[in-house]
Design a protein around this motif. Structure first.
Motif: not given
Length: 265
Positions: A157-160, A174-178
């Motif tokens: 998740i951190t890499a994303i 934020a939207i894309c990572t979520l």
């Protein structure tokens, strides 16, 4: 000799960026707010255990691990999304990059600095959960096995978050990572639930392609196995580590490539 010196200087640069990132993230209000919520979640699990018929330790362990995982991921996302973008917006990145430092070192240093914060945060919450379980005489060392898998999920998740932070604004990041987080916990259902309902062979191939490309975070969720004391299959942990390492490596390479091509002027 010159090559060894360059590699040594590169490692020092990554270490310096990681150390600075760790200090910045530790001072972030979001870090403390989310950690407070996680601790409150553990307290809620204890209260709920008194109202639930059955094993108190099982309720505490289940809700405790779920809370730790969720709030750790939220910390990763909401701290990670601004690490690159805000440096560019505030122009503070120019204090670093004009020096003889490859942009890749900046990305990698940021990543490991944030992972250091998340690891510290995770260790603190696991220690609290362990103390609670010890009080209820339900402690098991498998709590730390679950913590290892939570840390692997955080690594992805951190890499994303770092990748999207290097190419987009904090809101879009934020939207894309979520979205990737949600997809990562549902992509394992694609072959059984989604593909059979698609009429076109092309659509089915696209769905299966996405299934193989998108992260499958469900394989890193072993909380139920720990809660119900189900043995973990041999070799499963090593495969999970390999999967995480490969996925993180690809994401960081993509982030480094995109950030190197980015016009910071």
């Amino acid at each position: 000799m010159a090559e060894r010196t360059a590699k040594f200087l590169s490692l020092l640069q990554v270490k310096a960026i990681a150390k600075n990132t760790f200090k910045e993230a530790i001072r972030s209000r979001i870090f403390y707010i989310l950690m407070a919520f996680a601790v409150a979640m553990l307290g809620f699990a204890v209260i709920l255990s008194f109202l639930t018929v059955g094993s108190q330790k099982r309720v505490i362990l289940d809700l405790g691990l779920a809370g730790i995982s969720f709030f750790s991921v939220m910390t990763s996302i909401f701290v990670g999304i601004g690490l690159i973008y805000l440096e560019v917006e505030k122009k503070t990145i120019y204090n670093v990059l004009p020096k003889p430092m490859p942009r890749a070192n900046f990305i990698i240093g940021r990543y490991f600095g944030l992972m250091g914060v998340l690891g510290t945060n995770l260790a603190a919450m696991l220690a609290i959960l362990s103390l609670v379980l010890l009080f209820f005489k339900g402690f098991t060392a498998s709590v730390f096995h679950a913590g290892m898998f939570i840390l692997m999920e955080l690594a992805i998740i951190t890499a994303i978050a770092i990748f999207f932070s290097s190419v987009a604004s904090p809101v879009l990041s934020a939207i894309c990572t979520l979205s990737f987080y949600i997809i990562g916990h549902t992509s394992s259902t694609f072959p059984d639930l989604l593909v059979p309902h698609l009429a076109s062979p092309v659509q089915k191939k696209i769905a299966m392609g996405l299934f193989h490309i998108l992260p499958d975070l469900s394989i890193l969720n072993i909380s139920n196995l720990i809660t119900y004391e189900i043995p973990i299959a041999g070799g499963f942990a090593s495969r999970a580590v390999l999967y995480t390492a490969l996925y993180v490596a690809v994401l960081l390479l993509a982030a480094c490539f995109c950030f190197r091509k980015r016009d910071l002027v």
